[in-house]
Design an enzyme around this catalytic site. Structure first.
Site, PDB file in Angstrom:
ATOM      1  N   PHE A  11      -9.716  -1.212   4.509  1.00  0.00           N
ATOM      2  CA  PHE A  11      -8.408  -1.845   4.314  1.00  0.00           C
ATOM      3  C   PHE A  11      -8.334  -3.128   5.133  1.00  0.00           C
ATOM      4  O   PHE A  11      -8.926  -3.205   6.213  1.00  0.00           O
ATOM      5  CB  PHE A  11      -7.280  -0.900   4.723  1.00  0.00           C
ATOM      6  N   GLU A  54     -16.022  -0.573  12.660  1.00  0.00           N
ATOM      7  CA  GLU A  54     -15.812  -1.792  11.876  1.00  0.00           C
ATOM      8  C   GLU A  54     -16.459  -3.023  12.494  1.00  0.00           C
ATOM      9  O   GLU A  54     -16.968  -3.887  11.779  1.00  0.00           O
ATOM     10  CB  GLU A  54     -14.307  -2.040  11.668  1.00  0.00           C
ATOM     11  N   HIS A 108      -1.460   1.099   4.530  1.00  0.00           N
ATOM     12  CA  HIS A 108      -2.486   0.055   4.593  1.00  0.00           C
ATOM     13  C   HIS A 108      -2.149  -1.137   3.701  1.00  0.00           C
ATOM     14  O   HIS A 108      -3.042  -1.826   3.226  1.00  0.00           O
ATOM     15  CB  HIS A 108      -3.849   0.603   4.168  1.00  0.00           C
TER      16      HIS A 108
HETATM   17  C1  LIG Z   1     -10.405   2.059  12.119  1.00  0.00           C
HETATM   18  C2  LIG Z   1     -10.282   2.810  10.841  1.00  0.00           C
HETATM   19  N1  LIG Z   1     -11.359   2.916  10.036  1.00  0.00           N
HETATM   20  C3  LIG Z   1     -11.277   3.581   8.864  1.00  0.00           C
HETATM   21  C4  LIG Z   1     -10.094   4.146   8.463  1.00  0.00           C
HETATM   22  C5  LIG Z   1     -10.002   4.910   7.138  1.00  0.00           C
HETATM   23  N2  LIG Z   1      -9.991   6.358   7.424  1.00  0.00           N
HETATM   24  C6  LIG Z   1      -8.843   7.069   7.474  1.00  0.00           C
HETATM   25  S1  LIG Z   1      -9.083   8.653   7.938  1.00  0.00           S
HETATM   26  C7  LIG Z   1     -10.738   8.413   8.117  1.00  0.00           C
HETATM   27  C8  LIG Z   1     -11.621   9.510   8.617  1.00  0.00           C
HETATM   28  C9  LIG Z   1     -11.342   9.796  10.043  1.00  0.00           C
HETATM   29  O1  LIG Z   1     -12.277  10.714  10.531  1.00  0.00           O
HETATM   30  P1  LIG Z   1     -11.974  11.543  11.841  1.00  0.00           P
HETATM   31  O2  LIG Z   1     -11.734  10.632  12.976  1.00  0.00           O
HETATM   32  O3  LIG Z   1     -13.068  12.519  11.999  1.00  0.00           O
HETATM   33  O4  LIG Z   1     -10.604  12.290  11.538  1.00  0.00           O
HETATM   34  P2  LIG Z   1     -10.320  13.390  10.407  1.00  0.00           P
HETATM   35  O5  LIG Z   1      -9.935  12.662   9.179  1.00  0.00           O
HETATM   36  O6  LIG Z   1     -11.567  14.179  10.228  1.00  0.00           O
HETATM   37  O7  LIG Z   1      -9.212  14.189  10.941  1.00  0.00           O
HETATM   38  C10 LIG Z   1     -11.088   7.105   7.769  1.00  0.00           C
HETATM   39  C11 LIG Z   1     -12.465   6.577   7.781  1.00  0.00           C
HETATM   40  C12 LIG Z   1      -8.965   3.987   9.315  1.00  0.00           C
HETATM   41  N3  LIG Z   1      -7.770   4.477   8.997  1.00  0.00           N
HETATM   42  N4  LIG Z   1      -9.100   3.328  10.489  1.00  0.00           N
END
Ligand SMILES: Cc1ncc(C[n+]2csc(CCOP(=O)(O)OP(=O)(O)O)c2C)c(N)n1
Ligand SMILES: Cc1ncc(C[n+]2csc(CCOP(=O)(O)OP(=O)(O)O)c2C)c(N)n1
Ligand SMILES: [Mg+2]
Ligand SMILES: [Mg+2]
Lengths: 328, 323, 328, 323
Positions: free
Chosen positions: A84, A61, A128
């Protein structure tokens, strides 16, 4: 006139501006083929994928906002989606300390025409929801916008995309896919930033609201009219920074009473600024206390039952109006 | 051009001249404000990095040396010094703390607050803008060895690599972040860390202006050719304290002495003399000229009028173009 | 009673608590041998260096706060120094979204006894002055403290070090090395968080202030007394979150007039909250407009001449008092 | 123990049992809320990582699988499921979105908001606390492949390495962050990046629970012995969508099929059967038992009473101990 949801109206404004302004590009997580969380970029991938103007961002971000601001300083007009609002708290180094100050600090040599789209508010997403927007209104140079209906959403987004200052555009998750309403077909339809809207004129009490609270305030107003013949004027701020103080003060001049409602925590929420302005500049018009109707200073509870009790409803706003009139 | 090839004669002389002027710039500014941050000993990095850019390339400088970077990019030194003095004749009429950024504009960015790291993000954005414009512009950014430990460095490196942006990242490693030595604060090696982002990571001798210049030029060629970002680790040493008045007694004297023997101006001068491109008289003349220029600008800055209350801006927003 | 500066008083409280509480450790940039920027950890390295309780941190503000909070959840009592308040804006993901909510969200199983020391305010440093504290007071669960004199500084720091909530301790760069004053020798001397102090009692107008503005408000009060026989009550908030609303409301009950002054930008500053509380709960006592005296919404100018004009001085506060009395 | 040695029989059976229960846990929870995030196919990572810790070690889980991690660490499953249902019988009486963290307490931390990354910082703090306590505790943290692109990852890795903290960092690489494949989003290789911080960086087969378990145990031994942090990259695959109802049509079918053939429960079962440690009947019984347990807990959760208004907390602050 098409009937669109808030989300569709925002996407339509973005699409039409992208067609005429090649400097606009979009950067956000999962906004490409996936269409954005909650479909905030619905249909744009199909249309623009070959132009490179829609970029799927990594979970970074700080650099998303930083790169957006840097590209804006270099003449582009980026739209950065931070999924969010709570995640915007990860990039406040740039946002609070810098991007609103660039214009002055560079002696007007650089501007930051950057639009940051982000979502908050209680809704189907069950998470969120936290509304941290007061954080953004505490520094100079940033505009903060939150539409409550499709027509406003379209006009405000188009203004944001033609604006020469950083704009943070808040999309409420409980509203964005909720109700369809008519929006003008005109590709130049804009609603200027910084102008509030009187969603319901009235003569007895002014209710200042934004986002989800607008419809609740309107319902409370109807009920108060029916039950007690109290005639409320409901103002939708639409732009939270800079505040449209003239509209607020004029209304209070007429009604003499002010209730402020928002979804953010009461303490330190942006309603404090509205109250302070009226208590200073509109004091002579005030006939009763300024009442804030907002959630208590504790985390938003998870259980839907509790969440519903937590966010002010019509009844809470009605009670607030009665308190402002000294009737409770 | 390979890193063994030397820049042409005119360029080499210009680099020496810039080194000399950089030191005089620091000298006068840090007399005006001893709380500021001289780059004595590190001049070869800003000079080597920011010389030889195209006028439309975008530079974003580390705060230490930022005004030198700006000077090289065309910034007005006299105006900057007046700004340092807080005078109405300054770059921004006394409004801006200019030592952290130099004169900002579409081809030069810098620190916009007192926060380290955020400029790296802006530089990546400049690279993104350059990519959209498609005219071969590149974005070149410097930052300290301490600053690479901030999260934005990581996000920026990955982002630029992922999107194959024309960005040259240069770590101005002076071996200290205030009192903390980079040997302690940076776990692992700095250039290995750069390599972890899938981009070329190159070590440069930060006291040899030609080496820095060459390696940056190579990276720029790659970036202009669409081959994406590079990371350059330029090792040098902060000869003075963190700020001009800091005695820096947290570090061993031998270390300081060792690096004093590698002064970048002396090294560069010796090379040009040895290769018979300049005489020591020529160099003394360059120094004399620089001394006079900077002294007179400093005098002028001190003599210039203070801003009046009317200079306080009344509005932070740029005017809206909507009516 | 020793005579100490604010900085010395803070260090003395920290030192005495470290002697009795082995759970306290300190994490900050250059706080070891260097003693901290502006000597905020003066002398502690010599005393504690062999214990590992003073850690020189890298330029990694997010993990500094994160590690501090994590260690606090695991039973330690960390003191994290973020060199300047503007840099705290780099770690607001943890601070705004999480650390104040841990106690509730874990059903009281975890607490975050974390003290974050940081500096702001115009002073000899010529930079990092911006006062972003309103950002911190907009979320639940965090305490925000800003002393204006050595005795308070000592008592508040000791309280912070015995507190079971995250405390953000703001040290004003223009005050911290300024004036020496007497502080109690008692190693258990505390000033409870959340209690404001009436620095000058008065009957005509209430002035709410904090930090640097306290001494300016006091000077303005003396001048108003001398010139116009206007008797101001000057309140030093000391703790900005949670606010001591009782002290403020009681004062306004007595005076009927309120002026609020702070060094942060007027719009969105924490003075809005004070105004809103009084305009709601103390409305019936108000005899005139609530006046805020604070800098305009533009970047702090660099030139010392301009900086002096920018931050409210005694005259600006006096003018504010006159406006609150309807005399201007 | 080296990574070739296998865990003892009882441990291996327990690991299989946990794998099976992890899948049932996901099954019932994602029926209650189809917007949540199943970890089907990735169970070997949380199970392998968080089994075999000392009771006083601190675990901090990635949000996906967080309740499984908590279960392994002693969290009360029935109570968690009631919390998922938003009931007053839940862990925190319906106040907390529990799927992102499980039951938090002094030995288990997790996500405290909807923000990815911040828990890595808390885990580092847990490691710092462990170091001060000096009782050999370690802190073990998992996070996604997407999350490693956030700045806090970088700061945390460097900080832990610099201070030689007993922290085991495990990347739960399911190859996607929502729709973005890690092959695109992570420039360079994940384990090389870990190595850039001067700590051991180890690849593990994220679908082989024994491999994950062994490599984590080795890292834990190093940490307990004062040898500092390790980074483990456990590669697996997210078999379902980002959330239960996501059709995930942004990725090739062949990729999904290829990984379906490497189901961690099937792999583990086959190994234990081949080595004659368990029969397929034994395994069917484990599955049956888990199905019954989770179904009944889910039924109970749905039937339990809702919280009343009095459950909304009135105060966020912990009581002050000062009087
Ligand atoms: C700092 C942040 N950025 C974006 C999000 C939105 N978001 C929730 S889950 C996700 C994907 C996360 O990817 P990963 O770390 O590979 O975990 P996975 O979902 O594959 O288990 C995103 C972008 C968030 N919750 N927090
Ligand atoms: C994010 C941030 N953290 C801390 C500081 C305080 N600070 C100013 S200069 C400095 C040292 C910077 O070290 P480095 O990046 O190596 O640059 P150098 O000073 O050596 O040129 C620090 C810690 C800051 N300005 N910004
Ligand atoms: Mg350095
Ligand atoms: Mg993933």
């Amino acid at each position: 006139m098409a009937k669109l949801t808030i989300n569709d109206a925002i996407v339509a404004a973005l699409r039409s501006e992208m067609m005429v302004n090649p400097k606009i590009f979009c950067l956000g997580q999962d906004i490409g083929q996936f269409g954005g969380a909650l479909q905030t970029f619905k249909g744009l991938w199909a249309e623009f994928k070959d132009t490179g103007r829609i970029i799927d961002a990594p979970i970074s971000e700080e650099v998303m906002v930083g790169a957006g601001a840097g590209a804006a300083m270099c003449g582009m007009r980026p739209v950065v989606e931070i999924m969010f609002l709570e995640l915007l708290n990860l990039c406040l180094g740039s946002i609070l300390n810098e991007i609103g100050q660039v214009y002055v600090k560079t002696g007007h040599r650089l501007k930051v025409p950057l639009v940051i789209r982000t979502k908050c508010g209680v809704g189907p997403h069950r998470g969120h929801a936290e509304d941290y927007h007061a954080v953004l209104t505490s520094v100079p140079g940033i505009k903060v916008v939150m539409p409550s209906e499709p027509r406003d959403a379209m006009g405000l987004m188009r203004s944001a995309l033609r604006e020469d200052n950083p704009v943070i555009f808040l999309e409420h998750m409980g509203l964005t896919h909720a109700r369809r309403a008519e929006v003008p077909d005109d590709d130049d339809f804009v609603i200027p930033l910084g102008v509030a809207d009187i969603k319901r004129p009235g003569s007895d009490v002014t209710i200042v609201s934004c986002g989800l609270m607008v419809s609740r305030a309107l319902k409370a107003a109807e009920q108060l009219k029916a039950d007690h013949s109290i005639d409320c004027e409901v103002i939708d701020l639409r732009t939270i920074a800079p505040l449209d103080t003239a509209t607020i003060l004029n209304s209070v001049k007429k009604t003499g009473h002010l209730v402020i409602t928002h979804e953010a925590w009461k303490t330190g929420g942006s309603g404090g600024e509205v109250a302070a302005i009226v208590a200073e500049q509109g004091f002579k018009d005030l006939k009763g206390p300024i009442v804030r109707v907002a959630p208590p200073n504790v985390p938003i509870p998870f259980s839907l039952t509790l969440e519903k009790l937590f966010i002010p409803n019509e009844q809470a706003i009605m009670d607030g109006v009665m308190r402002s009139l000294g009737k409770q | 051009m390979t890193s063994n090839a030397e820049p042409e004669v005119s360029v080499r002389t210009a680099l020496l001249r810039s080194l000399i002027r950089a030191r005089h710039f620091d000298r006068v500014v840090n007399k005006i404000n001893p709380g500021w941050h001289p780059a004595t000993g590190e001049e070869a990095i800003p000079v080597g990095v920011f010389s030889g850019l195209r006028p439309d390339d975008i530079s974003t400088s580390h705060y230490r040396s930022a005004m030198v970077a700006s000077m090289i990019r065309g910034g007005d030194v006299k105006r900057m010094i007046a700004e340092v003095c807080g005078k109405v004749t300054g770059t921004n009429r006394g409004i801006t703390r200019i030592d952290l950024s130099g004169e900002m504009g579409e081809n030069h960015l810098g620190m916009l607050s007192g926060t380290l790291g955020t400029p790296i993000g802006y530089a990546v954005g400049a690279g993104l803008a350059a990519k959209y414009k498609g005219e071969g512009q590149v974005s070149v950014v410097t930052f300290g060895d301490g600053t690479i430990n901030s999260g934005i460095f990581h996000e920026a490196m990955n982002f630029a690599s992922m999107l194959c942006l024309p960005v040259i990242f240069v770590c101005q490693d002076n071996q200290y972040a205030i009192s903390l030595p980079s040997s302690k604060s940076v776990a692992g090696s700095i250039s290995k860390r750069g390599a972890g982002y899938g981009m070329p990571a190159i070590d440069a001798d930060g006291n040899d202006v030609f080496d820095v210049y060459n390696k940056v030029q190579e990276a720029i060629s790659r970036a202009r050719a669409g081959q994406g970002p590079s990371f350059i680790h330029a090792l040098s040493y902060r000869m003075g304290g963190h700020w001009a008045a800091d005695p820096a007694n947290y570090r061993p004297k031998e270390e300081v002495e060792e690096w004093a023997a590698r002064d970048p101006i002396a090294l560069c001068s010796a090379r040009l003399i040895a290769e018979e491109m300049l005489t020591s008289d020529d160099i003394a003349k360059l120094d004399e000229e620089a001394r006079n220029d900077f002294d007179s600008w400093a005098e002028q800055g001190k003599a210039d009028p203070l801003p009046g209350a009317e200079e306080i801006p009344t509005e932070a927003y740029a005017p809206s173009r909507l009516v």
